[in-house]
Design an enzyme around this catalytic site. Structure first.
Site, PDB file in Angstrom:
ATOM      1  CG  ASP A 146      -1.815  -2.313   7.562  1.00 50.72           C
ATOM      2  OD1 ASP A 146      -2.898  -2.212   8.177  1.00 50.72           O
ATOM      3  OD2 ASP A 146      -1.552  -1.638   6.545  1.00 50.72           O
ATOM      4  CD1 TRP A 193      -2.684   1.586   0.437  1.00 48.83           C
ATOM      5  CD2 TRP A 193      -2.024   1.932   2.547  1.00 48.83           C
ATOM      6  NE1 TRP A 193      -3.400   2.632   0.938  1.00 48.83           N
ATOM      7  CE2 TRP A 193      -3.017   2.869   2.223  1.00 48.83           C
ATOM      8  CE3 TRP A 193      -1.456   1.961   3.818  1.00 48.83           C
ATOM      9  CZ2 TRP A 193      -3.460   3.832   3.135  1.00 48.83           C
ATOM     10  CZ3 TRP A 193      -1.889   2.900   4.723  1.00 48.83           C
ATOM     11  CH2 TRP A 193      -2.885   3.827   4.384  1.00 48.83           C
ATOM     12  CE  LYS A 247      -9.907  -0.930   4.289  1.00 45.19           C
ATOM     13  NZ  LYS A 247      -9.087   0.305   4.326  1.00 45.19           N
TER      14      LYS A 247
END
Ligand code: PLA
Length: 426
Positions: free
Chosen positions: A237, A156, A273
């Site tokens: 993460d 990311w 999310k």
């Protein structure tokens, strides 16, 4: 005038209180963000066929943003609660949210939780958790250890900036193998093994962004050994818990494996999310320590990181998440909706794959079915992606990543047609 001379003149004028130009005259136009900028470009695109497959945000089959029923219900309960107020939260955030969030990731039976060895602070979603965690490590890793973080290649995009801002030297480990569109595990192990002791090892807990490629359980076990013997600091993460398999516990397996092996670790969690709380910025940072005493001191220092950054976190998103996790009925509803979202994304993989095959698009597209999570990493070139945007109004990041969560049965044929065109003609 050279930029340096201009700066000198400006500085002199400023010091003398006689500046005629803006003090910010020299500020350069920054490029748009590679991910968030895609949404801006999509908004500005007047073409009715336009598709936003850039940012990882779940859309319904009708292409609309989705507020979970469990979230709506929790919000109604909060509004109706006479005890609700708008006082400041503690620096470390909503304690109930913190407790439930870490339990969700680490598991209720985890020894670290039972022994009170986990310090958790509420964070500004996953990004804020990463930033606070990076700052804490930068301040508190032993002084003799250079600040180095190892990130997967690719990762990311924001990871690099977040760790660089906290003073880390950023290095990469091999991850994606473009030839097989799978994991370059040998390369990964070689690079991670070569990391100096005390280096931070950033790992995507599940549903790796952007590749959609995760290590197998056996590979995770091997990585655990490499991290342990190398004296590395694992930093997980976890932005997509529940979005890989539809099951929150299954998606936490990597973190729990490291935890049960007794390693200290850092964990960034996001509810953007899996609860659809994107704009609420609900997340958590947990630091697992060897003892309860260390964890208590760590928590006190985490607060010292937070206080001068933003004082204390916002309450609404965390209040929602705490209710959804803590109320048995809402919890069950959430899990059902989460499974539904994960399944819809998976079904989009099949639909897109079938559409590509039906059009005889050159290449082996079976990776679309195999990749995990929100994204498909297509291997399309930058030029092909630019053609998708300019000719077809399909907005995506220029590394060839497609948000499968933004696709629907109605739009998949159009995307397949667009991909077929740019693959054969761009
Ligand atoms: N970590 C990873 C791996 C992510 O993909 C994202 C979000 C985050 C952390 C941070 O999310 P949060 O702060 O909203 O909790 N990635 C998105 C959005 C979905 C973005 O780039 O901000 C993406 O499209 O990649």
């Amino acid at each position: 005038m050279s930029p340096e001379d201009r700066m000198e003149v400006l500085t002199r004028q400023l010091c003398a209180g006689q500046s005629t130009e803006s003090n910010w005259e020299h500020v350069q136009q920054a490029p748009p963000d590679p991910i968030i900028g895609v949404t801006d470009a999509w908004r500005a695109d007047p073409d009715p066929r336009k598709l936003n497959l850039g940012v990882g945000a779940y859309r319904t089959e009708e292409g609309k943003p989705y507020v979970l029923k469990a979230v709506r219900e929790a919000e109604q309960q909060i509004l109706a609660d006479p005890a609700m107020n708008k006082e400041y939260l503690p620096i470390s955030g909503n304690p109930e949210f913190n407790r439930l969030a870490r339990t969700l990731a680490l598991g209720p039976g985890s020894s670290a939780i039972q022994q009170n060895r986990v310090a958790t602070v509420q964070a500004l979603s996953g990004t804020g958790a990463l930033r606070v965690g990076a700052e804490f490590l930068s301040m508190h890793l032993p002084a003799s250890i250079p600040r180095i973080v190892y990130l997967p290649n690719p990762t990311w995009g924001n990871h690099k900036s977040i760790f660089a801002k906290a003073g880390f030297q950023v290095r990469e480990y091999r991850y994606f193998d473009a030839a097989t569109r799978g994991l370059n595990f040998a390369g990964m192990v070689a690079d991670v093994s070569a990391a100096p002791p005390g280096s931070v090892l950033l790992l995507h807990a599940c549903a790796h962004n952007p590749t959609g490629v995760d290590p197998s359980p056996e590979q995770w076990s091997r990585l655990l050994e490499v991290a342990r013997s190398g004296g590395l600091v694992p930093f997980f993460d976890m932005a997509y818990q529940g979005f890989a398999s539809g099951d929150l516990d299954a998606d936490a397996a990597s973190v729990r494996l490291f935890l049960e092996a007794g390693l200290e670790l850092v964990l960034a969690q996001s509810f953007a999310k899996n609860m659809g709380l994107y704009g609420e910025r609900a997340g958590a940072l947990s630091v697992v320590s060897k003892t309860k005493e260390v964890a208590t001191r760590v928590e006190s220092q985490l607060k010292l990181v937070v206080r001068p950054m933003y004082s204390n976190p916002p309450m609404h998103g965390a209040a929602i998440a705490a209710r959804v996790m803590g109320d048995p009925k809402l919890n069950a509803l959430w899990k059902e909706e989460l499974r539904g979202m994960a399944e819809r994304i998976k079904s989009m993989r099949q639909v897109l794959y079938d559409q590509l095959v039906a059009r005889n698009v050159p290449g082996d597209w079976s990776f679309v079915l195999k990749q995990i999570g929100m994204f498909s990493f297509t291997g399309m070139t930058r030029h092909q992606c630019e053609q998708l945007v300019s000719k077809w109004h399909v907005h995506l990041t220029l590394d060839g990543r497609i948000s499968m969560a933004g696709l629907s049965a109605a739009t998949a044929p159009y995307l397949a047609e667009a991909i077929a065109d740019v693959i054969q003609n761009a």
